[in-house]
Write a protein that holds these residues in place. Structure first.
Motif, mmCIF file in Angstrom:
data_model
loop_
_atom_site.group_PDB
_atom_site.id
_atom_site.type_symbol
_atom_site.label_atom_id
_atom_site.label_comp_id
_atom_site.label_asym_id
_atom_site.label_seq_id
_atom_site.Cartn_x
_atom_site.Cartn_y
_atom_site.Cartn_z
ATOM 1 N N GLU A 316 0.830 -1.216 0.000
ATOM 2 C CA GLU A 316 0.000 0.000 0.000
ATOM 3 C C GLU A 316 0.855 1.252 0.000
ATOM 4 N N ASN A 323 -2.824 5.449 -6.057
ATOM 5 C CA ASN A 323 -4.154 5.425 -5.467
ATOM 6 C C ASN A 323 -4.558 6.763 -4.851
ATOM 7 N N TYR A 325 -2.746 8.763 -2.603
ATOM 8 C CA TYR A 325 -2.342 9.056 -1.228
ATOM 9 C C TYR A 325 -0.829 9.221 -1.104
ATOM 10 N N ILE A 327 1.290 7.556 1.523
ATOM 11 C CA ILE A 327 1.256 6.647 2.666
ATOM 12 C C ILE A 327 2.686 6.499 3.160
ATOM 13 N N ALA A 364 -4.173 12.401 1.766
ATOM 14 C CA ALA A 364 -4.612 12.341 0.376
ATOM 15 C C ALA A 364 -3.794 13.304 -0.476
ATOM 16 N N LYS B 177 -10.924 2.933 3.721
ATOM 17 C CA LYS B 177 -10.536 3.453 2.413
ATOM 18 C C LYS B 177 -11.586 3.112 1.372
ATOM 19 N N VAL B 182 -11.182 7.322 -2.945
ATOM 20 C CA VAL B 182 -9.882 7.960 -3.094
ATOM 21 C C VAL B 182 -9.965 9.462 -2.903
ATOM 22 N N GLY B 184 -11.829 11.175 -0.932
ATOM 23 C CA GLY B 184 -12.042 11.616 0.444
ATOM 24 C C GLY B 184 -10.724 11.874 1.144
ATOM 25 N N ILE B 185 -10.755 12.730 2.110
ATOM 26 C CA ILE B 185 -9.527 13.022 2.831
ATOM 27 C C ILE B 185 -9.424 12.044 3.986
ATOM 28 N N VAL B 186 -8.641 11.028 3.783
ATOM 29 C CA VAL B 186 -8.466 10.043 4.827
ATOM 30 C C VAL B 186 -7.235 10.446 5.611
ATOM 31 N N LEU B 190 -0.578 4.846 10.135
ATOM 32 C CA LEU B 190 -0.360 3.410 10.259
ATOM 33 C C LEU B 190 1.106 3.067 10.306
#
Lengths: 396, 193
Positions: A316, A323, A325, A327, A364, B177, B182, B184-186, B190
């Motif tokens: 991910e 995708n 983001y 991450i 995002a 998610k 995609v 949306g502001i996540v 993690l």
């Protein structure tokens, strides 16, 4: 009650009671909630102005909650939590000092605390330049669409969703041995292209892909700089006979595959070239060397100057950009800032002692730069100054 | 190297639902100030506002198991606080001021018929409370935003292994998610996956 009926005290209390017990009519819910909003929007009564009192409330309310729920956890004591015990004394001295400073010069102090953004920057978007075999250079952005060129028996079309598709020209029926096209994303751009063999390639910012307009017999060879995500088509559509291997050539390595999904990060300003496999099987070969490794899904090859390491990785996080983001899984500040620079088109400078820490998180890519920076800032390790396209990272 | 992370509301909700006290304490740290200022404004009394905050969090903890993690933490809390405030108004000895304000609203006010719009407006108003404070006070409240929870702390508070915590977070992330999409502001964190 409806909104035209007069409201007296009993009715008022009764409506509140029904609201709490969830027995209100939809009309009354609308009325009560709308009225509540209006009350909430009013000017505050004299704002809470005694910090000591507030800190006291914070603690005493929590103690009541503990009594009611039977939980045992205490609230952390402010400020010293992150420091190792040995430093606790020094920390409390510091805390007192900074609190003092804070009280003496409130607004000046505030400026020293936070990041400074003189402006904000919007994120990158779908944008690339296409150089045709005859040397013409076209801008691919959201405006143009439909057929944009025809070369060597191949139609080059841009779809409504903004991707580039290479298709065999039906009128001609076969493709000629053609030249090469290059698709190039600027800083703050990304693009998706579907090659004549059906292979899909997503290009991250500041990357380029050179490929033949028509994959003739033998190996399908493309050249990549920067970062790309590949979904290689297993079937060969053009020449149609045997399976043709697909080769991604970068400055330091070749990746050879039959049909599979993988991500290649080969930015020249990154220390290593990383190949991450999602599906299928790939082989990574160091250029001009016999050194070679094979990857299974979920594995990553990290090619450094001296060695190719293979390990498992967070898929991910490696394909985050595709995708939408950022991450971050245990990433260094420098690594993160390189990503930020490519997507928001900023020049990054550092000031202060480098932080010996890694960051984790998700933001995002559709956010403005300030949202990304605020997230990093919230860790308490860094602050930023943004002036135009110059971003200074203040390390603490 | 040490790892720094900001724990998102979504992540907190997830652990809170599992019964993590440390997540609950962090939720309190993040929200008590805003909610207190909000309650104080409507009830015009510090003691009553304190009671409301205590009731809100007690209720939230007691209903943790039924919480839906795809609903924003803030909207849960804002709804409970509204409910509790209505309850306190109902029990006030004198309600004349509220009554005349409501009567006037019925005559001149504009009804917001759309539920989502009302929720949004309420969030915006509550979140503005801290912004409206003088800098010194704002600083007091904003201090609480910088928490550095580790998976180990959360694991200890839940009595499960760190590994389980990590894989649970990663699953929760996937679910969120797919729901948020995609665009949306996540804002999930993690680290260490």
């Amino acid at each position: 009650m409806n909104t035209r009926q007069k409201m007296d005290e009993n009715k008022f209390r009764d409506t509140l009671d029904k609201y709490i017990r969830d027995e209100c009519s939809p009309e009354d819910i609308q009325l009560m909630e709308s009225w509540y909003l209006k009350e909430t929007a009013k000017e505050s009564i004299a704002a809470a102005d005694d910090p000591a009192l507030m800190m006291n409330y914070r603690k005493s309310i929590w103690n009541e909650i503990k009594n009611q729920t039977g939980i045992t956890r205490n609230l952390p004591s402010r400020g010293v939590r992150r420091l190792v015990p040995r430093l606790a004394l020094a920390a409390s001295v510091l805390l007192v000092l900074s609190a003092g400073l804070y009280y003496y010069s409130g607004s000046i102090r505030k400026k020293q605390y936070g990041s400074v953004y003189e402006n904000d920057l919007s994120p990158g978007n779908n944008k690339a330049y296409l150089t045709l075999a005859d040397g013409r250079k076209l801008l691919l952005d959201t405006a143009s669409r439909g057929e944009i060129a025809r070369e060597s028996g191949i139609r080059i079309r841009k779809t409504a969703t903004g991707q580039l598709v290479y298709q065999l020209d039906k009128k001609q029926g076969h493709a000629n041995e053609g030249g090469y096209n290059t698709i190039e994303t600027p800083v703050g751009g990304q693009y998706m292209v579907e090659l004549p063999d059906g292979t899909k390639v997503w290009l991250n910012a500041s990357s380029s892909l050179r490929f033949p307009v028509n994959f003739a017999s033998g190996k399908r060879i493309v050249e990549l700089s920067g970062e790309g995500y590949f979904e290689v088509a297993r079937k060969v559509q053009i020449q149609g006979t045997a399976r043709q291997p697909f080769v991604v050539h970068t400055s330091k390595q070749d990746i050879e595959v039959l049909g599979t999904h993988f991500n290649v990060n080969a930015y020249s300003d990154e220390p290593d070239t990383k190949t991450t496999l999602l599906e299928g099987l790939v082989r990574v070969n160091r250029i001009n060397s016999a050194e070679s490794v094979q990857l299974k899904p979920g594995e990553q090859a990290v090619l450094s100057a001296t060695v190719i390491r293979v390990g498992t990785t967070d898929i991910e996080a490696e394909t985050d950009w595709k995708n939408g983001y950022f991450i971050l899984a245990h990433e260094s500040l420098e690594g993160i800032m390189r990503k930020v620079a490519r997507w928001y088109d900023v020049d990054v400078e550092y000031s202060g002692k480098p932080v010996n820490t890694t960051f984790g998180g998700i933001v995002a890519r559709s956010n403005n730069i300030s949202a990304v920076l605020n997230t990093l800032e919230a860790t308490g390790s860094v602050k930023f100054i943004l002036k135009g396209r110059k971003l200074t990272v203040l390390q603490q | 190297m040490k790892q720094q992370r900001v724990v998102s509301d979504e992540e907190l909700m997830y652990f809170f639902k599992q019964g993590s006290e440390i997540a609950f304490a962090e939720i309190y740290e993040r929200y008590w100030g805003k909610l207190f200022l909000h309650a104080r404004k409507l009830l015009k009394d510090d003691e009553e506002a304190r009671d409301v905050i205590q009731e809100v969090f007690t209720q939230f903890w007691q209903r943790a198991a039924s919480v839906d993690i795809s609903v924003a933490l803030s909207s849960y809390l804002y709804k409970i606080v509204r409910n509790r405030i209505f309850d306190h108004i109902k029990h006030k000895k004198v309600v004349n001021d509220y009554l005349s304000s409501l009567t006037q609203f019925m005559e001149e006010g504009v009804l917001l018929t759309d539920v989502d719009l009302r929720e949004k407006e309420l969030s915006a108003l509550i979140e503005r409370e801290i912004q409206a404070l003088p800098p010194k006070m704002r600083h007091i409240f904003e201090l609480s935003r910088k928490q550095h929870l580790s998976y180990k702390e959360i694991a200890d508070s839940l009595g499960i292994s760190e590994h389980t915590v990590k894989s649970q977070v990663s699953n929760a992330l996937r679910i969120l998610k797919s729901r948020t999409g995609v665009a949306g502001i996540v804002f999930l964190f993690l680290s260490g996956l």
